[in-house]
Design a protein around this motif. Structure first.
Motif, PDB file in Angstrom:
ATOM      1  N   ILE A  96      30.736   5.306  17.578  1.00 23.93           N
ATOM      2  CA  ILE A  96      31.800   5.362  16.573  1.00 23.93           C
ATOM      3  C   ILE A  96      32.875   4.322  16.851  1.00 23.93           C
ATOM      4  O   ILE A  96      33.329   3.616  15.925  1.00 23.93           O
TER       5      ILE A  96
ATOM      6  N   ASP B 152      38.642   7.292  14.203  1.00 27.19           N
ATOM      7  CA  ASP B 152      37.386   7.874  14.645  1.00 27.19           C
ATOM      8  C   ASP B 152      37.050   9.150  13.865  1.00 27.19           C
ATOM      9  O   ASP B 152      35.905   9.369  13.457  1.00 27.19           O
TER      10      ASP B 152
ATOM     11  N   GLN C 299      33.823   9.851  11.426  1.00 25.05           N
ATOM     12  CA  GLN C 299      32.898  10.938  11.720  1.00 25.05           C
ATOM     13  C   GLN C 299      32.725  11.870  10.524  1.00 25.05           C
ATOM     14  O   GLN C 299      31.634  12.401  10.302  1.00 25.05           O
TER      15      GLN C 299
ATOM     16  N   GLU D 214      27.361  10.368  16.827  1.00 23.07           N
ATOM     17  CA  GLU D 214      28.714  10.882  16.600  1.00 23.07           C
ATOM     18  C   GLU D 214      29.613  10.710  17.803  1.00 23.07           C
ATOM     19  O   GLU D 214      30.787  11.087  17.758  1.00 23.07           O
TER      20      GLU D 214
END
Length: 249
Positions: free
Chosen positions: A87, A100, A104, A82
């Motif tokens: 990412i 992003d 996530q 994460e």
């Protein structure tokens, strides 16, 4: 005793207006069905399995403490997945079509008790893109983990595959919720309508609730009796008019 009477009265209210409950229950099913099929966007998921060990798998003897350490490290691997180090690279590979934060929100790391294997689950509105993102995250994690933590083996056990079956929304579950909400709403409406109805339809209302004395009943005349009575009145009026016209008293 009061509770028994209250329950009986409640049952009578609901029985009297059963059609309201049935109608609202059917409306609840229809509404949730239309909402699920035509309004809500279906979502699909894809999962890839990963095994990470800090010790070479070719070692003949693996200590129990080492396995427990590997299991505890899964929480660290979750944070790395994460993290922007993974990412951001996945976002670049996707052509910056997602931010992003959006990426996530689509990713979920699935762990199992007492297992060194964990899964990367991605949920998206497109089953093919869900599988693509899951595989990209797994590959990016595999390529960059050694730059962060000293591990000797990162194995992708199974790649994510596109699954055409949506994981949400659940039509059957939504229909059950719809019928329950409609049923409860129907009960509420039935009780409200019954309590707002102030018409006296039973002598018990007069004697038990109002405390008045029941003096007697007024029977309702049938239509045939009303017609005969009306004819007799008309005949009497007509006879009186005729008598006056002839000069009678």
């Amino acid at each position: 005793m009061m509770n028994t009477i209250g329950m009986i009265d409640l049952f009578k209210m609901l029985k009297k207006r059963w059609w309201v409950i049935l109608l609202l229950s059917l409306i609840g099913i229809a509404f949730t069905s239309v909402l699920t099929i035509y309004v809500l966007t279906p979502k699909y998921s894809a999962t890839t399995q990963i095994l990470v060990s800090r010790q070479d798998v070719d070692t003949q003897s693996i200590e129990l403490g080492e396995i427990e350490t590997n299991i505890q490290m899964i929480n660290t691997y979750r944070d790395i997945i994460e993290d922007p180090v993974v990412i951001d690279k996945v976002v670049e590979e996707l052509g910056n079509t997602l931010s992003d934060d959006e990426l996530q929100q689509k990713v979920d790391v699935i762990t199992q008790d007492d297992s060194q294997i964990f899964g990367i689950k991605v949920t998206d509105t497109d089953p093919n893109r869900a599988a693509e993102i899951a595989n990209l995250i797994a590959t990016t994690f595999q390529e960059n983990i050694n730059n962060i933590i000293n591990v000797e083996n990162v194995a992708i056990l199974s790649k994510a595959k596109a699954d055409p079956t949506p994981v949400s929304p659940n039509l059957l579950l939504n229909q059950v919720v719809g019928v329950l909400v409609g049923f409860l709403l129907g009960m509420t409406v039935s009780i409200v309508l019954e309590t707002m109805d102030k018409k006296v339809r039973d002598e018990k209302v007069i004697t038990e609730k109002l405390g008045w004395i029941h003096l007697g009943n007024i029977s309702e005349m049938a239509k045939s009796e009303t017609a005969i009575e009306k004819k007799e009145i008309d005949y009497t009026v007509s006879a009186n008019h005729t008598k006056k016209a002839l000069g009678g008293d």
